[in-house]
Design a protein around this motif. Structure first.
Motif, PDB file in Angstrom:
ATOM      1  N   MET A 616       0.698  -0.923  -0.111  1.00  0.00           N
ATOM      2  CA  MET A 616       0.097  -0.334   0.124  1.00  0.00           C
ATOM      3  C   MET A 616       0.996   1.334  -0.181  1.00  0.00           C
ATOM      4  SD  MET A 616      -3.029  -1.147   2.445  1.00  0.00           S
ATOM      5  CE  MET A 616      -3.917  -2.881   2.853  1.00  0.00           C
ATOM      6  N   ASN A 620      -1.428   4.582   2.100  1.00  0.00           N
ATOM      7  CA  ASN A 620      -2.275   3.652   3.173  1.00  0.00           C
ATOM      8  C   ASN A 620      -2.820   4.645   4.267  1.00  0.00           C
ATOM      9  OD1 ASN A 620      -2.639   1.373   4.958  1.00  0.00           O
ATOM     10  ND2 ASN A 620      -1.273   2.164   6.706  1.00  0.00           N
ATOM     11  N   ASN A 646      -7.355  -0.354   7.965  1.00  0.00           N
ATOM     12  CA  ASN A 646      -5.595   0.123   7.718  1.00  0.00           C
ATOM     13  C   ASN A 646      -5.720  -0.409   6.440  1.00  0.00           C
ATOM     14  OD1 ASN A 646      -2.883   0.064   6.771  1.00  0.00           O
ATOM     15  ND2 ASN A 646      -1.936  -1.243   8.141  1.00  0.00           N
ATOM     16  N   SER A 647      -6.176   0.232   5.177  1.00  0.00           N
ATOM     17  CA  SER A 647      -6.258  -0.042   3.937  1.00  0.00           C
ATOM     18  C   SER A 647      -6.054   1.701   2.727  1.00  0.00           C
ATOM     19  CB  SER A 647      -7.254  -0.566   3.277  1.00  0.00           C
ATOM     20  OG  SER A 647      -7.411  -0.928   2.182  1.00  0.00           O
TER      21      SER A 647
END
Length: 729
Positions: A616, A620, A646-647
């Motif tokens: 990411m 992120n 978390n993404s």
């Protein structure tokens, strides 16, 4: 995650402020308090100034919106807005629709096609007095006077060939504005993800939420070496815009104020209830049925021919989008009973109007509207029966020959010398989205539908007479076999022919155009006469409606008409139905969850691999719902499952007020930095074209963090990333 939904429900604002309004830029100072309340800190006076950042970086495509994001003319818009440019450069051997495209250097950027333009709005001038003062009362003369005044203003405005000007009606003809736009004619394709990213979810997800669409594409504007707009040439240079957008790589979070700028196409919020009922009962169902039949035909034929499918990909995508919107409008009318809401408001207005105006004016307006509806129904199938691309070209060409007999100032708009380059480009563009087999089948279906109607036109019936031993299909085969209009050079050559040349021609499509001309002109005259009557009735009523709305404290802005507008709101989810709240953000994990490997949920392997690796980078985000996270951390240990927050966000919702034409519109944070691209609305919000409901009206945007992640971690578009100006919170 169910707990996260519950927390989000508690935190949802319910949109306490009504974010309705597609505002003209000059109106921004009048709503400065509303902008401030939403957390939009950029001065309203700055947004009203088209010569300043960020408005001078917002551009039109003629059907969508884009924005400059680098000093080298790099512009970003939606993938579906650039669909025809991608299609134009695609072939069976190099299918950029399926595989995506990235130019690793400027010399590898191909033309987006002869019809593609970028329009930079530089001035908007109120010319209401010049258009409306001392108009004739006779309806046809009135319309012609309005047109002549518009043409005179346009001619004066276009003293420089690099500019394209238009005069647009606002508030149903109560006001007129002259729009001056720099027209960039050399537009090139730079970077487009595969359709399985740009249109992930296809028609199934269209107007739906949650969405996971990477609906973005980069184009570049080029000009001549002198810095002025010029047609495509290999030695042209990148255009240097007056400003370009800063991109906030930190994006936005739930509750943030945002605004969008773009070119919304059309809304009907000031139309009468009888007009909505006509649309609901006849117009929308009739149009949707035709679109579906045409889509089914093209897809069936394209399934056996890849090249044909590529040619008609843009056509199918456009029709599918329009058809789903029509069906969404119909469903929305039933679900919310918009007609009853509008009728209630209309009744309240008439009660007020009884002491402020003449009730006969409303009766006269309704009678004219009914006349227009009947006129439209009468000519609908006749017009469709001329739907062949070749007949459309022939009709335009013969009209051009006729118009050329007049002085340029007296010609119909669209047929003046200023229009000839674009006229020729349209004739050229036919080749990239035309196939005789498909055109014939679609045209035949429209003819058969026409032949089943009571409203028939003798001259068309005569031309469609089938000889003994023939059927309609074989008769049409003969027309296509005998025409020369399938050849581009031949089509272009007809632009210089005289009416006598047309009338002496044996080309079947030219003959049909000549035969239909008088009927078409009589139809146009009837439509203009009605328009002349409405040009008196609608503005008079609109003046009263504006006074009534101001009296009620409701927002007063014009219906969308394809001109530059600004709308504001906040990042927010919504209650879709009982017990179903839709969060404002979607994430990468949703792409994987939807993936089936079968179109339209066939995410590219390279995207799936990057997600699986957890690659990411700095895109992120772990605080999309900071308040919800704080709430949950009081109940649970955030250390147990940090990945729940978390993404990379993919799409997000906001309450900004948009419609078709806003596709590609830049979405800004409160400081005027780019945080996303508008590309859709939710299904429940489709009816906002007629009625704005702040509780459920949401626009869907591509999150800029997903765009940057795709560029950085999936497609390695480092050359483009280096062009961008990235800032963080």
């Amino acid at each position: 995650m169910r707990n996260l939904v519950a927390a989000a429900l508690v935190l949802s604002s319910g949109v306490a402020l009504a974010d309705e309004g597609q505002w003209q830029p000059y109106q921004m100072p009048s709503i400065a308090d509303k902008l401030k309340a939403r957390g939009i800190d950029i001065p309203a006076e700055q947004l009203a100034d088209l010569s300043r950042y960020p408005m001078n970086a917002v551009v039109g495509l003629g059907y969508c919106t884009a924005s400059f994001v680098s000093p080298q003319g790099l512009a970003v818009t939606n993938h579906h807005c650039a669909f025809r440019a991608i299609q134009y450069n695609s072939s069976k051997e190099k299918n950029y629709l399926a595989d995506g495209f990235l130019a690793t250097s400027m010399d590898k950027e191909p033309s987006a096609g002869p019809n593609e333009r970028l329009y930079v709005t530089e001035a908007v001038t109120d010319v209401s007095a010049q258009i409306r003062d001392a108009l004739p009362e006779e309806p046809l003369a009135r319309v012609e006077a309005i047109e002549n005044r518009q043409k005179a203003l346009i001619k004066e405005c276009e003293s420089d060939d690099n500019y394209r000007c238009s005069v647009r009606s606002f508030h149903n003809g109560l006001e007129y504005y002259l729009i001056k736009q720099l027209m960039i004619r050399d537009v090139r394709l730079v970077y487009a993800p595969p359709e399985s990213v740009g249109g992930y979810g296809g028609d199934i997800d269209n107007y739906e939420y949650p969405r996971h669409s990477g609906d973005f594409t980069f184009l570049r504007a080029y000009v001549g070496k002198d810095g002025k707009p010029a047609p495509y040439a290999e030695d042209n240079v990148p255009y240097q815009p007056k400003s370009f957008l800063k991109i906030n790589a930190s994006g936005v979070k739930a509750g943030d104020g945002v605004f969008a700028a773009g070119y919304p196409g059309s809304t009907s919020r000031y139309r009468l209830t009888t007009e909505l009922e006509f649309a609901s009962d006849w117009l929308y169902p009739t149009q949707a049925k035709r679109f579906q039949a045409r889509i089914d035909t093209i897809e069936a034929m394209g399934a056996a021919d890849t090249e044909l499918a590529i040619k008609y990909a843009g056509t199918v995508a456009g029709m599918a989008n329009r058809m789903k919107k029509l069906n969404g409008l119909l469903d929305g009318f039933k679900a919310t009973d918009i007609a009853a809401i509008k009728q209630q408001r209309e009744d309240a207005f008439m009660t007020w109007y009884a002491s402020h105006g003449d009730a006969k004016q409303m009766d006269e307006l309704k009678a004219l509207i009914k006349e227009g509806q009947t006129q439209y129904q009468t000519t609908y199938y006749f017009n469709n029966a001329q739907s062949s691309d070749l007949l459309t070209a022939a009709n335009s060409l013969y009209r051009l020959a006729k118009e050329k007999q007049k002085a340029d100032a007296d010609r119909e708009l669209g047929y003046q010398e200023r229009d000839m380059k674009m006229f020729a480009d349209r004739l050229k563009r036919i080749d990239s989205s035309f196939d005789v087999k498909v055109d014939k089948v679609l045209w035949q279906a429209d003819i058969e539908e026409y032949l089943g109607q009571n409203q028939r036109v003798d001259v068309l019936d005569k031309m469609l007479t089938v000889k003994e031993g023939q059927d309609l299909s074989s008769m049409l085969d003969g027309l296509y076999a005998a025409t020369g209009l399938t050849d581009q050079a031949t089509r272009l050559g007809w632009m210089d022919k005289t009416p006598a040349d047309f009338e002496a021609s044996d080309d079947p499509f030219i003959k049909l155009a000549v035969a239909l001309y008088d009927t078409r002109m009589a139809q146009e005259k009837a439509e203009k006469t009605l328009d002349g009557k409405l040009s008196i009735a609608r503005p008079a009523m609109m003046q009263a409606v504006i006074a009534y709305n101001k009296d009620k404290g409701w927002p007063v802005y014009p219906d969308a008409n394809g001109t530059l507008r600004i709308t504001y709101g906040m990042v927010d989810g919504y209650q879709s139905r009982d017990a179903l709240y839709k969060q404002p953000f979607t994430r990468l994990e949703g792409i994987v969850a939807k993936h089936t490997g079968v179109e339209p949920f066939n995410a590219p392997q390279k995207v799936l691999d990057a997600i699986k690796r957890g690659d990411m980078g700095k895109h992120n985000v772990d605080d999309l719902y900071p308040d919800a996270r704080s709430f949950m951390c009081k109940l649970f240990s955030c250390l147990d499952k940090p990945e729940a927050f978390n993404s990379v966000p993919v799409n997000f919702l906001s309450s900004v007020d948009t419609t078709g034409g806003n596709s590609g519109s830049p979405v800004f944070n409160g400081r005027g930095e780019l945080v996303g691209l508008n590309f859709d609305s939710t299904y429940e919000a489709i009816t906002k074209d007629w009625f704005f409901n702040p509780e459920i009206t949401r626009a869907v945007h591509v999150d800029v963090r997903y765009i940057l992640w795709m560029m950085d971690k999936v497609d390695n578009a480092q050359n483009l990333l280096q062009e961008l100006t990235l800032v963080t919170n």
